[in-house]
Design a protein around this motif. Structure first.
Motif, PDB file in Angstrom:
ATOM      1  N   GLN A 138       0.830  -1.199   0.000  1.00 53.75           N
ATOM      2  CA  GLN A 138       0.000   0.000   0.000  1.00 53.75           C
ATOM      3  C   GLN A 138       0.870   1.257   0.000  1.00 53.75           C
ATOM      4  O   GLN A 138       0.578   2.240  -0.702  1.00 53.75           O
ATOM      5  N   ASN A 139       1.956   1.209   0.781  1.00 56.26           N
ATOM      6  CA  ASN A 139       2.885   2.349   0.793  1.00 56.26           C
ATOM      7  C   ASN A 139       3.521   2.554  -0.578  1.00 56.26           C
ATOM      8  O   ASN A 139       3.662   3.695  -1.058  1.00 56.26           O
TER       9      ASN A 139
ATOM     10  N   GLU B 259       2.346   9.974 -25.260  1.00 53.55           N
ATOM     11  CA  GLU B 259       1.359   8.928 -24.975  1.00 53.55           C
ATOM     12  C   GLU B 259       1.968   7.806 -24.138  1.00 53.55           C
ATOM     13  O   GLU B 259       1.349   7.274 -23.209  1.00 53.55           O
ATOM     14  N   GLN B 260       3.215   7.428 -24.448  1.00 52.12           N
ATOM     15  CA  GLN B 260       3.880   6.391 -23.673  1.00 52.12           C
ATOM     16  C   GLN B 260       4.108   6.837 -22.231  1.00 52.12           C
ATOM     17  O   GLN B 260       3.956   6.059 -21.288  1.00 52.12           O
ATOM     18  N   ALA B 261       4.494   8.099 -22.086  1.00 58.62           N
ATOM     19  CA  ALA B 261       4.728   8.625 -20.739  1.00 58.62           C
ATOM     20  C   ALA B 261       3.445   8.643 -19.926  1.00 58.62           C
ATOM     21  O   ALA B 261       3.442   8.440 -18.707  1.00 58.62           O
ATOM     22  N   ASN B 262       2.294   8.925 -20.562  1.00 59.06           N
ATOM     23  CA  ASN B 262       1.006   8.949 -19.844  1.00 59.06           C
ATOM     24  C   ASN B 262       0.525   7.543 -19.481  1.00 59.06           C
ATOM     25  O   ASN B 262      -0.094   7.349 -18.436  1.00 59.06           O
ATOM     26  N   SER B 263       0.763   6.575 -20.336  1.00 63.13           N
ATOM     27  CA  SER B 263       0.205   5.234 -20.114  1.00 63.13           C
ATOM     28  C   SER B 263       1.017   4.402 -19.128  1.00 63.13           C
ATOM     29  O   SER B 263       0.469   3.568 -18.420  1.00 63.13           O
ATOM     30  N   GLN B 264       2.348   4.641 -19.038  1.00 70.84           N
ATOM     31  CA  GLN B 264       3.192   3.797 -18.186  1.00 70.84           C
ATOM     32  C   GLN B 264       2.810   3.877 -16.712  1.00 70.84           C
ATOM     33  O   GLN B 264       2.636   2.840 -16.054  1.00 70.84           O
ATOM     34  N   PRO B 265       2.636   5.035 -16.059  1.00 70.80           N
ATOM     35  CA  PRO B 265       2.235   5.075 -14.637  1.00 70.80           C
ATOM     36  C   PRO B 265       0.876   4.430 -14.393  1.00 70.80           C
ATOM     37  O   PRO B 265       0.655   3.782 -13.379  1.00 70.80           O
ATOM     38  N   LYS B 266      -0.048   4.580 -15.291  1.00 68.67           N
ATOM     39  CA  LYS B 266      -1.385   4.005 -15.118  1.00 68.67           C
ATOM     40  C   LYS B 266      -1.321   2.472 -15.078  1.00 68.67           C
ATOM     41  O   LYS B 266      -1.998   1.826 -14.280  1.00 68.67           O
ATOM     42  N   GLU B 267      -0.509   1.881 -15.962  1.00 65.74           N
ATOM     43  CA  GLU B 267      -0.381   0.419 -15.984  1.00 65.74           C
ATOM     44  C   GLU B 267       0.252  -0.096 -14.699  1.00 65.74           C
ATOM     45  O   GLU B 267      -0.161  -1.123 -14.137  1.00 65.74           O
ATOM     46  N   GLU B 268       1.267   0.592 -14.171  1.00 72.37           N
ATOM     47  CA  GLU B 268       1.920   0.174 -12.938  1.00 72.37           C
ATOM     48  C   GLU B 268       0.961   0.254 -11.752  1.00 72.37           C
ATOM     49  O   GLU B 268       0.920  -0.641 -10.892  1.00 72.37           O
ATOM     50  N   VAL B 269       0.187   1.336 -11.702  1.00 72.68           N
ATOM     51  CA  VAL B 269      -0.791   1.492 -10.622  1.00 72.68           C
ATOM     52  C   VAL B 269      -1.851   0.398 -10.690  1.00 72.68           C
ATOM     53  O   VAL B 269      -2.251  -0.199  -9.683  1.00 72.68           O
TER      54      VAL B 269
ATOM     55  N   LEU C 182      -0.369  -2.899  -9.405  1.00 73.53           N
ATOM     56  CA  LEU C 182      -0.236  -2.893  -7.948  1.00 73.53           C
ATOM     57  C   LEU C 182      -1.585  -3.082  -7.268  1.00 73.53           C
ATOM     58  O   LEU C 182      -1.715  -3.800  -6.278  1.00 73.53           O
ATOM     59  N   LYS C 183      -2.620  -2.435  -7.762  1.00 75.46           N
ATOM     60  CA  LYS C 183      -3.962  -2.583  -7.195  1.00 75.46           C
ATOM     61  C   LYS C 183      -4.440  -4.030  -7.308  1.00 75.46           C
ATOM     62  O   LYS C 183      -5.046  -4.580  -6.375  1.00 75.46           O
ATOM     63  N   PHE C 184      -4.174  -4.654  -8.453  1.00 76.52           N
ATOM     64  CA  PHE C 184      -4.590  -6.045  -8.637  1.00 76.52           C
ATOM     65  C   PHE C 184      -3.880  -6.967  -7.661  1.00 76.52           C
ATOM     66  O   PHE C 184      -4.488  -7.863  -7.060  1.00 76.52           O
ATOM     67  N   GLU C 185      -2.576  -6.765  -7.463  1.00 75.56           N
ATOM     68  CA  GLU C 185      -1.798  -7.589  -6.541  1.00 75.56           C
ATOM     69  C   GLU C 185      -2.282  -7.407  -5.106  1.00 75.56           C
ATOM     70  O   GLU C 185      -2.403  -8.369  -4.338  1.00 75.56           O
ATOM     71  N   ILE C 186      -2.580  -6.147  -4.718  1.00 76.12           N
ATOM     72  CA  ILE C 186      -3.086  -5.873  -3.372  1.00 76.12           C
ATOM     73  C   ILE C 186      -4.442  -6.538  -3.155  1.00 76.12           C
ATOM     74  O   ILE C 186      -4.719  -7.121  -2.091  1.00 76.12           O
ATOM     75  N   ARG C 187      -5.290  -6.474  -4.164  1.00 73.80           N
ATOM     76  CA  ARG C 187      -6.614  -7.099  -4.037  1.00 73.80           C
ATOM     77  C   ARG C 187      -6.490  -8.620  -3.869  1.00 73.80           C
ATOM     78  O   ARG C 187      -7.194  -9.225  -3.062  1.00 73.80           O
ATOM     79  N   ALA C 188      -5.575  -9.251  -4.612  1.00 74.33           N
ATOM     80  CA  ALA C 188      -5.368 -10.695  -4.494  1.00 74.33           C
ATOM     81  C   ALA C 188      -4.848 -11.069  -3.107  1.00 74.33           C
ATOM     82  O   ALA C 188      -5.294 -12.038  -2.482  1.00 74.33           O
ATOM     83  N   LEU C 189      -3.892 -10.274  -2.593  1.00 77.21           N
ATOM     84  CA  LEU C 189      -3.356 -10.533  -1.249  1.00 77.21           C
ATOM     85  C   LEU C 189      -4.438 -10.365  -0.189  1.00 77.21           C
ATOM     86  O   LEU C 189      -4.506 -11.130   0.777  1.00 77.21           O
TER      87      LEU C 189
END
Length: 239
Positions: free
Chosen positions: A146-147, A186-196, A199-206
């Motif tokens: 989460q941090n 466009e690449q610069a805008n899409s990269q942070p969104k994919e990482e976030v 991370l959200k998916f991994e947190i939800r699974a945990l």
């Protein structure tokens, strides 16, 4: 006193009985046939002739034999009664001993069962303690994730802010219409969104795995407590 006449005292001494016993045997008929009254030293004294002496002796012998027989019968009856009582007491004692042994055996079995269940409960508690520790580690990992997510979101906001500034700087260059620069933006805008999103998916699974383990641990605790309570109730019932 002559050999044919004897006083009551003389008869009692010879036959080995009391004078009262002799008197008890002298009834009216006996008195008429065998008893005489004579003066001895100026006193009237009852004397019994030889035939009366023989009859008294025979009667006393018969009485003695009857008394001995009665005593023998009473002794035999008493011995038989005592033997029956002893046998009955032994049988009762044997039954009581068997019942006591059975009760002790049942109590021992119940005690062993309770001890076994308590050992199993202790083992389960230890396992649950390990799982709780694992859950705590998962919570720590989720907190760390989460941090990281928060940091990533802050970085994404910073990147967005920089992109907005970059976009503003490039507004003046729109007329130039440079495809290469647009592609980089466009690449610069899409990269942070994919990482976030990852991370959200991994947190939800945990979090889902953590919830499942907590539910499973609680169900095991309730099941063990219910089993222990049931066996303790049966133990109290049989006890």
């Amino acid at each position: 006193m002559s050999e044919n006449l004897k006083t009551i005292k003389e008869l009692a001494d010879e036959l080995g009985v009391s004078k009262q016993t002799i008197r008890n045997k002298i009834d009216k008929d006996f008195r008429e046939k065998f008893v005489q009254t004579i003066k001895i030293k100026g006193n009237n004294t009852l004397v019994i002739n030889n035939a009366g002496y023989s009859l008294l002796k025979k009667t006393l012998q018969n009485d003695t034999a009857q008394t001995a027989k009665t005593l023998q019968n009473d002794t035999a009856q008493t011995a038989k009664t005592l033997q029956n009582d002893t046998a009955q007491t032994a049988k009762t004692l044997q039954n009581d001993t068997a019942q006591t042994a059975k009760t002790l055996q049942n109590d021992t079995a119940q005690t062993k069962l309770i001890c076994f269940l308590e050992e199993q409960l202790d083992k389960k508690e230890q396992q649950l303690s390990v799982k709780d520790k694992q859950l705590e580690n998962k919570d720590t990992q989720i907190s760390q994730m989460q941090n990281l997510l928060d940091q990533q979101q802050r970085l994404a906001l910073q990147d967005k802010k920089l992109l907005e500034e970059y976009k503003a700087e490039n507004d003046s260059l729109k007329a130039l219409k440079m495809p290469t620069e647009d592609t980089k933006e466009e690449q610069a805008n899409s990269q942070p969104k994919e990482e976030v999103k990852a991370l959200k998916f991994e947190i939800r699974a945990l979090q889902e795995e953590l919830n499942k383990q907590k539910i499973h641990s609680q169900e095991e605790r309730e099941k063990l407590k219910a089993e222990l309570t049931t066996h303790k109730k049966w133990y109290q019932f049989w006890k």
